[in-house]
Motif scaffolding. Structure first.
Motif, short mmCIF file in Angstrom:
data_model
loop_
_atom_site.label_atom_id
_atom_site.label_comp_id
_atom_site.label_asym_id
_atom_site.label_seq_id
_atom_site.Cartn_x
_atom_site.Cartn_y
_atom_site.Cartn_z
N LEU A 24 31.05 0.21 -1.66
CA LEU A 24 30.91 -0.58 -2.88
C LEU A 24 29.80 -0.04 -3.77
CD1 LEU A 24 31.21 -4.20 -1.38
CD2 LEU A 24 32.92 -2.99 -2.78
N ARG A 25 28.66 0.28 -3.16
CA ARG A 25 27.49 0.70 -3.95
C ARG A 25 27.73 2.01 -4.68
NH1 ARG A 25 24.52 1.46 -7.14
NH2 ARG A 25 22.24 1.47 -7.20
N ARG A 26 28.50 2.92 -4.07
CA ARG A 26 28.75 4.22 -4.71
C ARG A 26 29.51 4.07 -6.03
NH1 ARG A 26 32.10 8.06 -2.22
NH2 ARG A 26 30.99 9.79 -3.17
N ARG A 27 30.25 2.98 -6.18
CA ARG A 27 31.06 2.78 -7.39
C ARG A 27 30.28 2.05 -8.48
NH1 ARG A 27 35.17 1.53 -3.44
NH2 ARG A 27 35.08 -0.70 -3.90
N GLN A 28 29.06 1.64 -8.18
CA GLN A 28 28.25 0.91 -9.16
C GLN A 28 27.34 1.86 -9.93
OE1 GLN A 28 26.21 -2.15 -6.99
NE2 GLN A 28 28.00 -3.49 -6.93
N PRO A 29 26.86 1.41 -11.10
CA PRO A 29 25.97 2.26 -11.90
C PRO A 29 24.66 2.56 -11.18
CG PRO A 29 26.82 0.42 -13.20
CD PRO A 29 27.17 0.14 -11.77
N HIS A 30 24.06 3.66 -11.58
CA HIS A 30 22.73 4.05 -11.12
C HIS A 30 22.65 4.31 -9.62
CE1 HIS A 30 21.72 2.78 -15.14
NE2 HIS A 30 22.01 1.51 -14.87
N PHE A 31 23.76 4.71 -9.02
CA PHE A 31 23.71 5.08 -7.61
C PHE A 31 22.99 6.41 -7.47
CE2 PHE A 31 25.62 7.16 -3.84
CZ PHE A 31 25.13 6.27 -2.88
N ALA A 38 28.13 -9.97 -3.13
CA ALA A 38 28.33 -11.12 -4.01
C ALA A 38 28.96 -10.67 -5.33
CB ALA A 38 27.00 -11.82 -4.27
N MET A 39 28.51 -9.54 -5.85
CA MET A 39 29.07 -9.02 -7.09
C MET A 39 30.54 -8.66 -6.92
SD MET A 39 25.81 -6.64 -8.18
CE MET A 39 26.66 -5.81 -9.52
N GLN A 40 30.88 -8.09 -5.76
CA GLN A 40 32.27 -7.75 -5.48
C GLN A 40 33.14 -9.00 -5.41
OE1 GLN A 40 33.73 -4.86 -5.44
NE2 GLN A 40 35.75 -5.66 -4.86
N GLU A 41 32.64 -10.03 -4.74
CA GLU A 41 33.38 -11.27 -4.64
C GLU A 41 33.61 -11.90 -6.01
OE1 GLU A 41 31.28 -13.71 -1.93
OE2 GLU A 41 31.75 -12.50 -0.16
N ALA A 42 32.57 -11.81 -6.87
CA ALA A 42 32.68 -12.38 -8.21
C ALA A 42 33.76 -11.65 -9.01
CB ALA A 42 31.35 -12.30 -8.93
N ARG A 43 33.81 -10.33 -8.86
CA ARG A 43 34.83 -9.54 -9.57
C ARG A 43 36.22 -9.87 -9.04
NH1 ARG A 43 30.85 -5.42 -9.47
NH2 ARG A 43 31.71 -4.57 -7.54
N ASP A 44 36.32 -10.00 -7.70
CA ASP A 44 37.62 -10.33 -7.11
C ASP A 44 38.10 -11.70 -7.58
OD1 ASP A 44 37.54 -7.92 -5.82
OD2 ASP A 44 36.92 -8.75 -3.88
N GLY A 45 37.12 -12.62 -7.75
CA GLY A 45 37.47 -13.96 -8.21
C GLY A 45 38.00 -13.97 -9.64
N ASP A 46 37.47 -13.05 -10.44
CA ASP A 46 37.95 -12.96 -11.82
C ASP A 46 39.40 -12.48 -11.86
OD1 ASP A 46 35.50 -13.72 -12.70
OD2 ASP A 46 34.76 -11.69 -13.10
N LEU A 67 19.14 -4.14 13.46
CA LEU A 67 19.62 -4.77 12.24
C LEU A 67 21.00 -5.35 12.51
CD1 LEU A 67 18.65 -2.03 9.60
CD2 LEU A 67 17.39 -4.13 10.16
N GLN A 68 21.20 -6.59 12.09
CA GLN A 68 22.47 -7.25 12.30
C GLN A 68 23.31 -7.28 11.03
OE1 GLN A 68 21.57 -11.15 13.86
NE2 GLN A 68 20.82 -10.33 15.83
N ALA A 69 24.57 -7.65 11.18
CA ALA A 69 25.49 -7.68 10.05
C ALA A 69 24.97 -8.57 8.92
CB ALA A 69 26.87 -8.12 10.50
N GLY A 70 24.35 -9.70 9.29
CA GLY A 70 23.83 -10.60 8.27
C GLY A 70 22.77 -9.97 7.40
N ASP A 71 21.99 -9.07 7.98
CA ASP A 71 20.96 -8.37 7.20
C ASP A 71 21.59 -7.47 6.15
OD1 ASP A 71 19.07 -9.50 8.96
OD2 ASP A 71 19.33 -7.84 10.37
N VAL A 72 22.80 -7.01 6.42
CA VAL A 72 23.53 -6.14 5.48
C VAL A 72 24.30 -6.99 4.47
CG1 VAL A 72 25.26 -4.33 5.27
CG2 VAL A 72 23.77 -4.40 7.29
N LEU A 73 25.03 -7.97 4.96
CA LEU A 73 25.96 -8.72 4.12
C LEU A 73 25.26 -9.63 3.11
CD1 LEU A 73 28.57 -9.65 6.87
CD2 LEU A 73 28.79 -7.91 5.08
#
Length: 301
Positions: free
Chosen positions: A238-245, A293-301, A281-287
């Motif tokens: 996801l991050r690679r597709r966002q600006p300023h990576f 959240a930004m991806q979910e917001a886009r999917d919701g649109d 490090l656990q999954a929650g630390d990553v998620l």
């Protein structure tokens, strides 16, 4: 009567590579940087050129020190500064520069804001870099033709003189985005003519970024648990597709934020953490990253 000892045989390129310490420098580059096969290949080519130049000189053959000024192009976080450091070490090991240190600067370190400030600033930086490598990041900002009162051209003129007159004791590496460097060179033919080696640094692939993350965590004595690793792979995609990576730089920043969440989680748990918990490090630390959240917001649109 004892026979006179035969003269020592001339070293082979492989023997010179070993005795000079350059092999270890190149091995260190391999250990430090994931991928970048074309870049590492060019650095080995330059090392080979310098080694053969030494062998030619030992045989009394014509041996003019090659021009070693370089241009590194690529996006942020692709290892340009690290490669410049190792290039400085190679040049020092082979005697092409006296010290082999790296001085990394930007426009602000070279160009003054008032009349008479630029020349002293640029000469002071050159003095610090002499005997090593001067690495100028985002070098195209030295040239601002849209501003008639800009003093960057004065710095460029000083650098041109130094690159020509002191190329036996100073190597200049210009770095930045490829398209902007091409525009810079087209506007500054004198600078373009002094750059002998152009090396392009590709972006890292997702598997390479995961490998980089693993190496960074290992150095810090952290690790992902079984669920965190695939979660981080999703994060990278996801991050690679966002600006300023910024490639490895963005990976390091992401891991720092995950360590903060990990620390907060352990601190608020109310119990003494075990050694395993301190390192995992656990999954929650990553998620918890806003990337999801930004991806979910886009999917919701």
């Amino acid at each position: 009567m004892n026979a006179l000892p035969s003269p020592a045989a001339d070293p082979t390129p492989a023997e010179l590579l070993e005795s000079s310490g350059v092999r270890e420098v190149l091995a260190q580059l391999d250990r430090e940087l994931v991928g970048l096969a074309p870049v590492k290949g060019r650095i080995r080519d330059i090392a080979a050129l310098l080694l053969v130049d030494k062998l030619r000189a030992a045989q009394g053959l014509q041996s003019t020190p090659p021009s070693l000024h370089m241009c590194f192009t690529g996006n942020p976080g692709t290892g340009k500064t690290t490669v410049a450091l190792r290039m400085a070490a190679v040049l020092r090991q082979l005697g092409y520069v006296r010290k082999g240190h790296l001085v990394a600067v930007t426009r602000d370190d070279l160009v003054g804001q008032f009349i008479g400030h630029t020349a002293p600033k640029t000469r002071e930086i050159v003095k610090k870099a002499m005997g090593g490598v001067l690495f100028i990041d985002e070098a195209y900002y030295l040239y601002r033709p849209e501003n008639e009162r800009d003093y960057g051209q004065e710095s460029i003129e000083i650098l041109l003189q130094v690159m020509e007159n002191h190329r036996d004791d100073l190597v200049v590496i210009l770095a930045g985005y490829r398209d902007r460097m091409e525009t810079f060179f087209s506007s500054n033919p004198g600078m373009a003519s002094r750059i002998a080696h152009h090396i392009d640094f590709p972006d890292y692939s997702e598997p390479e970024l995961m490998q980089i993350a693993g190496l960074m965590l290992e150095q810090l004595n952290y690790r992902f648990d079984d669920e965190a690793a695939p979660a981080f792979a999703r994060y990278v995609a996801l991050r690679r597709r966002q600006p300023h990576f910024a490639n490895a730089r963005s990976i390091r920043n992401a891991l720092d934020r995950m360590r903060l969440r990990h620390a907060t989680r352990l601190f608020t748990a109310g119990t003494a953490p075990t050694r395993e918990q301190l390192c995992t490090l656990q999954a929650g630390d990553v998620l918890a990253s806003r990337v999801f959240a930004m991806q979910e917001a886009r999917d919701g649109d």
